[in-house]
Design a protein around this motif. Structure first.
Motif, PDB file in Angstrom:
ATOM      1  N   VAL A 107       6.690  -7.507 -43.553  1.00  0.00           N
ATOM      2  CA  VAL A 107       5.636  -8.463 -43.905  1.00  0.00           C
ATOM      3  C   VAL A 107       4.788  -8.800 -42.676  1.00  0.00           C
ATOM      4  O   VAL A 107       3.553  -8.866 -42.755  1.00  0.00           O
ATOM      5  N   GLU A 108       5.449  -8.991 -41.548  1.00  0.00           N
ATOM      6  CA  GLU A 108       4.705  -9.321 -40.330  1.00  0.00           C
ATOM      7  C   GLU A 108       3.845  -8.145 -39.872  1.00  0.00           C
ATOM      8  O   GLU A 108       2.687  -8.318 -39.471  1.00  0.00           O
ATOM      9  N   ARG A 111       0.803  -7.953 -41.939  1.00  0.00           N
ATOM     10  CA  ARG A 111      -0.206  -8.938 -41.545  1.00  0.00           C
ATOM     11  C   ARG A 111      -1.038  -8.423 -40.365  1.00  0.00           C
ATOM     12  O   ARG A 111      -2.259  -8.585 -40.331  1.00  0.00           O
ATOM     13  N   GLU A 114      -3.369  -5.636 -41.631  1.00  0.00           N
ATOM     14  CA  GLU A 114      -4.487  -6.188 -42.398  1.00  0.00           C
ATOM     15  C   GLU A 114      -5.527  -6.806 -41.474  1.00  0.00           C
ATOM     16  O   GLU A 114      -6.737  -6.615 -41.660  1.00  0.00           O
ATOM     17  N   ALA A 115      -5.050  -7.550 -40.466  1.00  0.00           N
ATOM     18  CA  ALA A 115      -5.978  -8.158 -39.521  1.00  0.00           C
ATOM     19  C   ALA A 115      -6.748  -7.111 -38.727  1.00  0.00           C
ATOM     20  O   ALA A 115      -7.883  -7.345 -38.298  1.00  0.00           O
ATOM     21  N   ALA A 122      -1.322  -1.835 -44.659  1.00  0.00           N
ATOM     22  CA  ALA A 122      -0.718  -3.137 -44.959  1.00  0.00           C
ATOM     23  C   ALA A 122      -0.066  -3.115 -46.337  1.00  0.00           C
ATOM     24  O   ALA A 122       1.053  -3.613 -46.515  1.00  0.00           O
ATOM     25  N   LEU A 126       3.932  -3.683 -47.258  1.00  0.00           N
ATOM     26  CA  LEU A 126       4.361  -4.733 -48.177  1.00  0.00           C
ATOM     27  C   LEU A 126       5.192  -4.156 -49.323  1.00  0.00           C
ATOM     28  O   LEU A 126       6.217  -4.722 -49.706  1.00  0.00           O
ATOM     29  N   ARG A 163       0.394 -11.638 -51.308  1.00  0.00           N
ATOM     30  CA  ARG A 163      -0.365 -10.962 -50.257  1.00  0.00           C
ATOM     31  C   ARG A 163      -0.679  -9.532 -50.662  1.00  0.00           C
ATOM     32  O   ARG A 163      -1.791  -9.024 -50.437  1.00  0.00           O
ATOM     33  N   SER A 453       6.242 -16.616 -43.014  1.00  0.00           N
ATOM     34  CA  SER A 453       5.532 -16.580 -44.294  1.00  0.00           C
ATOM     35  C   SER A 453       4.477 -17.661 -44.448  1.00  0.00           C
ATOM     36  O   SER A 453       3.554 -17.504 -45.234  1.00  0.00           O
ATOM     37  N   GLY A 455       2.961 -19.332 -41.628  1.00  0.00           N
ATOM     38  CA  GLY A 455       2.132 -19.511 -40.448  1.00  0.00           C
ATOM     39  C   GLY A 455       2.449 -20.755 -39.646  1.00  0.00           C
ATOM     40  O   GLY A 455       1.590 -21.271 -38.913  1.00  0.00           O
TER      41      GLY A 455
END
Length: 513
Positions: A107-108, A111, A114-115, A122, A126, A163, A453, A455
């Motif tokens: 998951v991290e 992220r 995606e960024a 991403a 997932l 997400r 999850s 932030g």
């Protein structure tokens, strides 16, 4: 070795499931895995298994469970992974042998991808992380902590699904995400992000009428069961379907031809009566913070970390400062008495003026062996009462209470202090869902689920350095008295090992002499 929490609790060696099959043994294994590579005191295991009603044989039962787990590991040639140390137990887990670790890492990484503008990668990460789930979390374990811990883990799964929906909708993978979301919407019909994603996926597949029908039924149910209108995410998705627009303002792509890959129709939702809620009556602004600590000393680095979460321009507080953020103040080694609450309360008083709509406080008693951990529903009912919601308007179920709490805080700037939290599951229902409010959580645990999850910003609190410990002792005893006997003062500091609670106790006894 392979350790599993995302489904039945089990340990596997060389493809063979080890004989750890009794519910209580699985619960002990689950707690050790949730605290992997950390010392878990026997008392913490007792409290986790029986809460405030441990039997007289509780510690003996824990020892038996640990012995059975160690025996199963020894048969697999891994007996050295579980050790007894200092009145507790430590289970060593290497790398990504634990499915939960692998899931959170995926998951991290998703992220980050995606960024960086790589949504396809991403989405792949997932889906790989979600594929690790083999059923409800912590299945087969029995203990007082299991329900809350399982709820927390399942919440992480739902957040990852939400997400994934956002990423794959952007990639135009409507049929795939519709198939993924359909059973989840059936199971969680009032979880608005899931419904919003499914609604957009249906529209992307050409099922615009079904998407609009789903919105109407969901809105009716929200109004009837929770007394709230749909939030901005679901309302925004509805508006996009009505306008026939995708995120960049262009029409959605042409739907695929009907066929076996098309998603099934949306789930049937029970009818509900439309009944727009009345706003709660106005009342005094809640100011629930405990009193300002009289002897607060030091902690300059931690205070700088907390101050950094606030906007540079206080006029922007609530618009950019703390926009739905949470802070977790935890002890570096899970140490009690290190001053987490004192720091949180001191800082909360410093910044309370930035939150003119009030300050909410609850002691969740997550580690109180003489009492019981406060359930999220009980904490929410207290908050809703402080926000002047009449008792007859408070929903009876936890999701409804959490939804109403988020709705009431949607346009407010409120500081929420959650003290002595046991785990992520106890905290997550108490988090506001919109900009403006800030949550400060204190816990002996790291609460990494909130960090990964949700932030949340971690602030790890260590023991006081000698200079600050001497300063605290001097303020409690009186500087003149402390300076008259520097050797005795330094010996007290050394023996208290920089623990603020121990210093306060010694100082209080000395003052009384």
């Amino acid at each position: 070795m392979r350790w599993s929490l995302l489904g039945p609790v089990q340990a596997t060696a060389g493809g063979r499931v080890l004989a750890i099959d009794r519910p209580q043994q699985r619960a002990v294994l689950a707690l050790l895995l949730l605290n992997a590579d950390r010392l878990v005191p026997a008392g913490q295991l007792v409290a986790a298994l029986w809460a405030d009603e441990p039997p007289t044989s509780a510690r003996n039962q824990v020892q038996v469970c640990v012995s059975r787990i160690r025996s199963a590991l020894r048969d697999a040639g891994a007996g050295d992974l579980l050790v007894t140390q200092g009145g507790g137990y430590r289970l060593t887990v290497r790398g990504t042998e634990l499915d939960l670790t692998e899931f959170t890492a995926a998951v991290e990484r998703a992220r980050v991808e995606e960024a960086a503008g790589r949504p396809a990668e991403a989405a792949r990460l997932l889906r790989a992380g979600l594929a690790l789930w083999r059923g409800p979390a912590l299945a087969g374990a029995a203990g007082a902590f299991v329900d809350a811990a399982a709820t927390d883990l399942d919440e992480q799964r739902l957040l990852a699904c939400e997400r994934l929906a956002a990423v794959e909708l952007g990639l135009g993978r409507f049929a795939a995400i519709a198939r993924t979301l359909r059973p989840l919407v059936t199971e969680h019909p009032l979880r608005e992000p899931l419904v919003a994603g499914y609604l957009l996926a249906l529209a992307g597949c050409g099922q615009r009428a079904a998407a609009l029908r789903l919105y109407v039924e969901t809105r009716r149910r929200l109004v009837d069961e929770l007394g709230v209108e749909p939030g901005p995410e679901l309302s925004g998705a509805h508006l996009r379907v009505l306008r026939g627009q995708w995120p960049d303002g262009t029409p959605p792509p042409e739907p695929p031809p009907p066929g076996p890959a098309s998603p099934e129709p949306p789930p049937e939702l029970p009818p509900a009566r439309p009944a727009p809620p009345e706003p709660p009556p106005a009342g005094p602004t809640p100011t629930q913070l405990p009193g300002q600590p009289a002897w607060f000393t030091g902690r300059a680095a931690a205070l700088r970390q907390l101050d950094a979460l606030l906007p540079a321009d206080t006029a922007d507080a609530g618009r950019d400062g703390g926009a739905g953020r949470a802070v977790v103040i935890s002890a570096i080694a899970g140490t009690a008495g290190v001053g987490k609450t004192t720091l949180a309360v001191h800082w909360a008083h410093r910044v309370a003026h930035l939150f003119p709509d009030g300050q909410l406080y609850v002691n969740l008693r997550g580690f109180d062996l003489d009492g019981r951990a406060v359930p999220p529903g009980e904490a929410l009912r207290g908050f809703l009462e402080a926000l002047h919601v009449p008792p007859q308007r408070v929903p009876t179920d936890l999701p409804g209470q959490a939804a109403l709490f988020r709705t009431l805080l949607a346009d407010r700037r409120v500081l929420v202090l959650l003290d002595n939290a046991r785990d992520d599951g106890q905290v997550r229902p108490l988090l506001p869902g919109s900009p403006g409010s800030l949550v400060v959580v204190t816990s002996r645990n790291r609460l990494t689920g909130l960090v990964v999850s949700d932030g949340a910003h971690p602030v790890a609190l260590d023991l006081l350095p000698p200079a600050e410990a001497r300063e605290l002792l001097g303020r409690r005893l009186g500087r003149a008295r402390a300076d008259r006997e520097p050797a005795a003062r330094d010996e007290i500091v050394r023996r208290c090992a920089g623990l603020p609670l121990a210093l306060a106790i010694v100082a209080a006894r000395a003052v009384g002499q």
